[in-house]
Every structure is written in C-alpha cells, then in structure tokens.
Design a protein around this motif. Structure first.
Motif, PDB file in Angstrom:
ATOM      1  N   GLY A  92       0.804  -1.226   0.000  1.00 13.99           N
ATOM      2  CA  GLY A  92       0.000   0.000   0.000  1.00 13.99           C
ATOM      3  C   GLY A  92       0.828   1.264   0.000  1.00 13.99           C
ATOM      4  N   GLY A  96       2.205   0.691  -5.433  1.00  6.79           N
ATOM      5  CA  GLY A  96       1.123  -0.300  -5.415  1.00  6.79           C
ATOM      6  C   GLY A  96      -0.234   0.388  -5.546  1.00  6.79           C
ATOM      7  N   ARG A 115      -0.794  -4.026   4.657  1.00 10.29           N
ATOM      8  CA  ARG A 115      -0.622  -4.892   5.843  1.00 10.29           C
ATOM      9  C   ARG A 115      -1.268  -4.329   7.106  1.00 10.29           C
ATOM     10  N   TYR A 132       0.957   8.202   1.518  1.00  8.08           N
ATOM     11  CA  TYR A 132       1.898   8.205   0.380  1.00  8.08           C
ATOM     12  C   TYR A 132       1.431   9.021  -0.818  1.00  8.08           C
ATOM     13  N   VAL A 162       5.773  -4.441  -2.901  1.00 10.92           N
ATOM     14  CA  VAL A 162       6.381  -4.201  -1.584  1.00 10.92           C
ATOM     15  C   VAL A 162       7.867  -3.926  -1.803  1.00 10.92           C
ATOM     16  N   PRO A 163       8.541  -3.263  -0.869  1.00  9.75           N
ATOM     17  CA  PRO A 163       9.982  -3.034  -1.032  1.00  9.75           C
ATOM     18  C   PRO A 163      10.731  -4.363  -1.139  1.00  9.75           C
ATOM     19  N   GLU A 169       9.503 -12.541   2.006  1.00 12.44           N
ATOM     20  CA  GLU A 169       8.548 -12.915   3.082  1.00 12.44           C
ATOM     21  C   GLU A 169       7.100 -12.812   2.574  1.00 12.44           C
ATOM     22  N   THR A 170       6.844 -11.853   1.681  1.00  8.15           N
ATOM     23  CA  THR A 170       5.479 -11.726   1.152  1.00  8.15           C
ATOM     24  C   THR A 170       5.132 -12.926   0.279  1.00  8.15           C
ATOM     25  N   LEU A 186       6.549  -5.590  -9.306  1.00  3.81           N
ATOM     26  CA  LEU A 186       6.662  -4.164  -9.629  1.00  3.81           C
ATOM     27  C   LEU A 186       7.844  -3.560  -8.860  1.00  3.81           C
ATOM     28  N   LYS A 188      11.590  -2.663  -7.630  1.00  3.21           N
ATOM     29  CA  LYS A 188      12.843  -2.363  -8.342  1.00  3.21           C
ATOM     30  C   LYS A 188      14.023  -2.433  -7.388  1.00  3.21           C
ATOM     31  N   LEU A 219       7.092   7.391 -12.223  1.00  3.00           N
ATOM     32  CA  LEU A 219       6.980   8.114 -10.955  1.00  3.00           C
ATOM     33  C   LEU A 219       5.504   8.118 -10.538  1.00  3.00           C
ATOM     34  N   ALA A 220       5.222   7.574  -9.378  1.00  2.61           N
ATOM     35  CA  ALA A 220       3.827   7.318  -8.978  1.00  2.61           C
ATOM     36  C   ALA A 220       2.967   8.582  -9.017  1.00  2.61           C
ATOM     37  N   THR A 359      10.553   4.433   0.678  1.00  2.00           N
ATOM     38  CA  THR A 359      11.492   3.470   0.105  1.00  2.00           C
ATOM     39  C   THR A 359      12.439   4.137  -0.887  1.00  2.00           C
TER      40      THR A 359
HETATM   41  N1  LIG Z   1       6.939   5.101  -6.050  1.00  5.31           N
HETATM   42  C1  LIG Z   1       7.270   5.005  -7.308  1.00  5.31           C
HETATM   43  O1  LIG Z   1       7.195   5.980  -8.058  1.00  5.31           O
HETATM   44  C2  LIG Z   1       7.728   3.681  -7.846  1.00  5.31           C
HETATM   45  C3  LIG Z   1       8.147   2.656  -7.008  1.00  5.31           C
HETATM   46  N2  LIG Z   1       8.554   1.465  -7.523  1.00  5.31           N
HETATM   47  C4  LIG Z   1       9.013   0.384  -6.683  1.00  5.31           C
HETATM   48  O2  LIG Z   1       7.926  -0.146  -5.932  1.00  5.31           O
HETATM   49  C5  LIG Z   1       8.410  -0.724  -4.720  1.00  5.31           C
HETATM   50  C6  LIG Z   1       7.572  -0.191  -3.593  1.00  5.31           C
HETATM   51  O3  LIG Z   1       7.843   1.186  -3.516  1.00  5.31           O
HETATM   52  P1  LIG Z   1       6.817   2.309  -3.080  1.00  5.31           P
HETATM   53  O4  LIG Z   1       5.418   1.888  -3.258  1.00  5.31           O
HETATM   54  O5  LIG Z   1       7.231   3.528  -3.741  1.00  5.31           O
HETATM   55  O6  LIG Z   1       7.195   2.386  -1.538  1.00  5.31           O
HETATM   56  P2  LIG Z   1       6.631   3.327  -0.412  1.00  5.31           P
HETATM   57  O7  LIG Z   1       7.779   3.762   0.394  1.00  5.31           O
HETATM   58  O8  LIG Z   1       5.725   4.347  -0.991  1.00  5.31           O
HETATM   59  O9  LIG Z   1       5.754   2.316   0.440  1.00  5.31           O
HETATM   60  C7  LIG Z   1       6.239   1.096   0.884  1.00  5.31           C
HETATM   61  C8  LIG Z   1       5.038   0.260   1.286  1.00  5.31           C
HETATM   62  O10 LIG Z   1       5.473  -1.050   1.571  1.00  5.31           O
HETATM   63  C9  LIG Z   1       4.926  -1.421   2.818  1.00  5.31           C
HETATM   64  N3  LIG Z   1       5.807  -2.392   3.459  1.00  5.31           N
HETATM   65  C10 LIG Z   1       7.014  -2.190   3.992  1.00  5.31           C
HETATM   66  N4  LIG Z   1       7.474  -3.338   4.519  1.00  5.31           N
HETATM   67  C11 LIG Z   1       6.518  -4.268   4.313  1.00  5.31           C
HETATM   68  C12 LIG Z   1       6.386  -5.625   4.657  1.00  5.31           C
HETATM   69  N5  LIG Z   1       7.345  -6.263   5.313  1.00  5.31           N
HETATM   70  N6  LIG Z   1       5.275  -6.272   4.261  1.00  5.31           N
HETATM   71  C13 LIG Z   1       4.313  -5.627   3.605  1.00  5.31           C
HETATM   72  N7  LIG Z   1       4.346  -4.332   3.274  1.00  5.31           N
HETATM   73  C14 LIG Z   1       5.452  -3.675   3.635  1.00  5.31           C
HETATM   74  C15 LIG Z   1       4.818  -0.141   3.598  1.00  5.31           C
HETATM   75  O11 LIG Z   1       3.904  -0.275   4.646  1.00  5.31           O
HETATM   76  C16 LIG Z   1       4.338   0.799   2.513  1.00  5.31           C
HETATM   77  O12 LIG Z   1       2.955   0.678   2.359  1.00  5.31           O
HETATM   78  C17 LIG Z   1       9.888  -0.340  -4.629  1.00  5.31           C
HETATM   79  O13 LIG Z   1      10.683  -1.436  -5.014  1.00  5.31           O
HETATM   80  C18 LIG Z   1      10.032   0.796  -5.630  1.00  5.31           C
HETATM   81  O14 LIG Z   1      11.330   0.850  -6.192  1.00  5.31           O
HETATM   82  C19 LIG Z   1       8.513   1.244  -8.864  1.00  5.31           C
HETATM   83  C20 LIG Z   1       8.090   2.220  -9.723  1.00  5.31           C
HETATM   84  C21 LIG Z   1       7.709   3.522  -9.283  1.00  5.31           C
END
Ligand SMILES: NC(=O)C1=CN([C@@H]2O[C@H](COP(=O)(O)OP(=O)(O)OC[C@H]3O[C@@H](n4cnc5c(N)ncnc54)[C@H](O)[C@@H]3O)[C@@H](O)[C@H]2O)C=CC1
Ligand SMILES: O=C(CO)COP(=O)(O)O
Length: 480
Positions: A92, A96, A115, A132, A162-163, A169-170, A186, A188, A219-220, A359
């Motif tokens: 979330g 995502g 979660r 976010y 998820v990161p 673990e997920t 998704l 990276k 970029l989200a 992240t």
């Molecule tokens: N934000 C963006 O623009 C983009 C992000 N990504 C990739 O998507 C992935 C996720 O990044 P974001 O959504 O941006 O991160 P974020 O920092 O916005 O959010 C991380 C989310 O993961 C959850 N999380 C953390 N540890 C967890 C766990 N152990 N189990 C379940 N949930 C958990 C957090 O509660 C939070 O909801 C990263 O690998 C990032 O590189 C890819 C493309 C674009």
C-alpha cells in the motif's frame, strides 16, 4: 454490461481536482518542487486529457485497432472484457496504490492489500492513500484488504509492490494460497546479501507460477496526475504479457512488452544507484554536460552489468533502461534522487534515509552491486565511487576528480571493445584500493583532489600492470 463497467463509463474523466490540488507529501525541507514548471505543464496536460477523453480514448472506449495487435489476436476475451480480470496488488505504498488505481479505473476487479488494518480502514473510508499519495482520490471501485489470503485467492494476477526487503517474506506468506495465479513484480531492487533479483526470488519461492516483471519510468505521483506514461511488462508468457497490457493500458498509460526479464528488472534496479549519484551531483550545481556524461556512463555500467547477468544490452535502450534512468535522474520526485541530494548537501546516509521516510531501493542496491561487481570483476567505476563516498567516507569531489582522470576508454564497448578487460580493470582498482598511500584520508583534506578513492586507478605503478594485462588480453584474443 456489468455494474463495474457502468461505473467506469462515468469515470472516464480524470479527477481534475486531484490533478490541480496535489500537495505531494514527500517534499523535504531541502528540496522544493518546481511548482512553476508543474503548473505550466499541467495546462498542456489538461488539453491532452480533455481531447483524449472527449474522443473516447479512455480504456473503456478504446478502439480495438488501437490495442496491440497481439492482444487482439490472442487475448480476445481479456481485451473485450478487461473487467473480468481479477487482480490483487500487494503493498500500500505509492506505487502499489497508483497501479491498483489504474487497473480499477480500467474496470478490472481490483483489490489492494495493505498490511496495516487501520490504514485499510482509512483508505476505504477516504478513498485516498493519505500517507503516500495525499490529495489524490482513488477509483471508487478499488477494494482494500489487510487479509492476505482473501486478497490473493481466486485472482488471475498478483502484483507485488512491496519493497525488495519484504519481497521474499510476502511470497512465502502467499504460497499456501497459490492455485493458478500469475505473479508480477513491480519492485525495483535487489535482495540484501543474496544479489537475487525479484524474478529469482519468485522462482525460488513459487517455482510453479507463471511470472513477469514490470518496470519503466513510472513516478507514482505523475501517474496519479494522469501524466502520459509508459512501462514494460517482461515475461516469457505471452498470455501474461497481454493480460497485463489489457489490465493497465489506457490513454494515459501505455504498456509495452518484452521477453528479456533480466534486462527489464535490472534496468529498474540499477538506475536507482545513478539517481542517487545525480541527486548528489545536482547539489554541487553541475552543468548539463556533466549530467549528460553521468547519465550515459551510467547506462554503460548498467548494460555492462546486465550482460554479465544474462540480459540483452539492447534492452537498456528501452523504457526500462534509458527511459527510467532519465526519469529518475532528472526528477526531484524520485526518492533516490532526493537521498543523493541530501547526501550532496552534507547529510549522512542514515539521516537522509530517516528524513525521506519512504522506500529508496538504491541505498541497498549500491552495496549489493558494489560487492557483486568487485567479486565478479565487473568494472563499475561510478558505483564503486558512490560506495566509497557513502560508506567509506571518501571526499565526493576527490572521488569525482579521480573518475575524470581515469584512463582512456571506449565510448560504447559493444561497438568498440575496451583495450583492457573489465576483470583486469577491476583487479587493478582493488589492488590500488588496498594501497595504504591512496587510502589516506582525513577530514581536513576532504575536498583535496589528491585525496581520492581508487575506483578507476591509473597510477604509474598500475599502468605497468595494465600494460601487461592488456598484452595478455590481446594475446588471448589473437589465439581465438
Ligand atoms: N513510487 C514510485 O514511483 C515507484 C516505485 N517502484 C518500486 O515499488 C516498490 C515499492 O515502492 P513504493 O510503493 O514507492 O514504496 P513506499 O515507500 O511508498 O511504500 C512502501 C510500502 O510497503 C509497505 N511495506 C514495507 N514493509 C513491508 C512488509 N514487510 N510487508 C508488507 N508491506 C510492507 C509499507 O507499509 C508501505 O505501504 C519499490 O521497489 C520501488 O522501487 C517502482 C516504480 C515507481
Ligand atoms: O522507479 C521510479 C520511477 O520509475 C521511482 O523512483 P524512486 O524510487 O527513486 O522514487
């Protein structure tokens, strides 16, 4: 027409309010967003959006001829009824949420798993991800769940956002509920200590599943603003590629296909390293020539590393390579760029990560790639330099100068190979790094150009070694 289709027809119009009133919450004190240019571009964007919606270019009314030909041929059912696709998005955070929102808006039956139970309640009530993506209304058909089992059961595709540190673990947690679902990453990043990419982890944990990875300049926040964007779905499964295209494609979001899983996911993981470097360079007010040099030498490193890992170097010319590298290296929205910028302004890595509060995969990826490249003899001077600055407390200016003084190299090594092998260069670099004379650093001489790390050493002693290596290399080439 199903009820969800009906709902969606009325939702063709992008949420103008959300486009106009966004207040992205990841702004740091040190970095202010360029609101003037955002306003200028939003005028242009509003025009595009208006024309696209008026002409029925939204996903619901998409003319079949505009759909990828293969989708039309092979995925008729999905194309005609994308709302029949049942999708789960796990994670979330900003990405995502943004991707789940796109799918829901396209009429897919979409559940976002988060979660934290309280967050789920708040999202369902406010139809917003306040932490976010504050200020952006989410599609009203989007469902939320904190129960992993019910989120993934009976779905066609499970997307993981998820990161990287939570990826394995997920997957372990959803393993008992996997029946026939496909899985798409998704994420990276690279797993800490194992160097595994997300596709490796999927193969480890769910060896039977059909899987893919999606990556691109995404970029989200720009996606939430309906700014036209594109991405790449890479999979060996043609039906999965088509299903993902059908699920996410719209007038604002184009999904291209690839079968180079390695190349696509490495593009997304590696570019974070260079976004940190670029954020740092920006803090030093470097010029456009310098940025262009950094960007293209970064691309050289990425494709070199990619080839060693089994990727096709041409993939790095696509959206998931140069596309994402460009977006992340030029936007203050990028969290990795923000980390680099804070470092360039004198913050240490722990303080920068804490201040970001989101992240930034590059922080871990630098360490993984530095270690892996050193171990396998892959020449990655920018990565090693960044590692030295961040984790060995070397002086950034000295390190940068040293990179500039490095020996003569070929521009595109796939066109004209380098004189020296990458393994030989890496060996020299490591030998030089263990030379105590070159290691001497103290805080008083941090900005001293003499005081550099040995990331690309061309010292007199090593020139001899280099010459003999070059001789050996060319002798062995001749033999071949
Ligand atoms: N934000 C963006 O623009 C983009 C992000 N990504 C990739 O998507 C992935 C996720 O990044 P974001 O959504 O941006 O991160 P974020 O920092 O916005 O959010 C991380 C989310 O993961 C959850 N999380 C953390 N540890 C967890 C766990 N152990 N189990 C379940 N949930 C958990 C957090 O509660 C939070 O909801 C990263 O690998 C990032 O590189 C890819 C493309 C674009
Ligand atoms: O991957 C991204 C854009 O494509 C997001 O980059 P950051 O994780 O640096 O914000």
């Amino acid at each position: 027409m199903t009820s969800s289709t009906k709902n969606n027809t009325s939702k063709e119009k992008p949420n103008k309010e959300a486009v106009d009133t966004v207040a992205p919450n990841q702004k740091t004190d040190d970095i202010s967003l360029d609101t003037a240019s955002t306003e200028k571009s939003s005028g242009l964007l509003a025009g595009i959006i208006e024309r696209a919606t008026k002409s029925g270019l939204g996903r619901r009314k998409l003319n079949p001829s505009a759909v990828e030909a293969d989708v039309a041929k092979n995925m008729e059912q999905v194309r005609d009824n994308p709302d029949q696709l049942r999708l789960a998005f796990l994670g979330g955070g900003s990405f995502g949420t943004a991707m789940a929102n796109l799918a829901a808006r396209n009429g897919c039956d979409t559940t976002l798993w988060v979660r934290n139970k309280r967050t789920v309640k708040s999202m369902a009530k406010s139809q917003m991800n306040k932490k976010y993506l504050s200020g952006y209304k989410l599609d009203e058909s989007l469902k939320y769940s904190h129960d992993l089992a019910s989120a993934v059961k009976d779905k066609d595709i499970i997307f993981l956002a998820v990161p990287s540190l939570a990826f394995r673990e997920t997957l372990k947690s959803i393993a008992p509920f996997i029946t026939g679902q496909s899985v798409v990453s998704l994420t990276k990043g690279m797993e800490k200590d194992t160097f595994a990419l997300m596709s490796d982890i999927i193969k480890d944990e769910l060896p039977e599943v059909n899987f893919g990875v999606m990556s691109g300049p995404n970029l989200a926040i720009e996606i939430m603003k309906n700014m036209p964007s594109a991405t790449v779905i890479a999979s060996h499964s043609e039906p999965l590629r088509h299903a993902v295209q059908a699920a996410l494609h719209s007038a604002f979001f184009r999904v291209f296909a690839s079968d180079d899983i390695r190349g696509v996911e490495l593009g997304g993981a590696l570019k974070n390293i260079y976004a940190i470097a670029m954020g740092m360079a920006a803090a030093y007010d470097v010029g456009e020539n310098t940025k262009a040099m950094l960007l293209t030498r970064a691309l050289a490193e990425m494709s070199r590393f990619g080839v060693e890992a089994g990727a096709n170097p041409l993939t790095f010319l696509g959206l998931s390579g140069v596309g994402d590298l460009y977006a992340t290296c030029s936007s203050e929205l990028s969290r990795n760029y923000q980390i680099g910028n804070m470092l360039g302004r004198g913050m240490n890595i722990d303080a920068a990560v804490k201040k970001l509060g989101q992240t930034a995969e590059g922080v871990n990826t630098i360490q993984q790639v530095h270690e892996k490249a050193s171990k396998d003899g892959i020449y990655m001077p920018i990565t090693h330099a960044l590692y030295a600055v961040i984790y060995e407390d070397k002086a950034a200016l000295g390190v940068a100068l040293h990179l500039m003084e490095a020996g003569f190299r070929s521009d595109v090594e796939f066109v004209m190979p380098h004189d020296y092998s990458n393994a030989a260069l890496t060996a020299q670099m490591q030998a030089a790094a263990s030379n105590p004379d070159d290691q001497e650093q103290d805080s008083d001489s941090k900005n001293n150009a003499e005081n550099v790390t040995n990331t690309d050493d061309d010292s007199v002693e090593n020139k001899d070694a280099k010459k003999s290596t070059a001789k050996n290399d060319s002798a062995s080439k001749d033999k071949k």
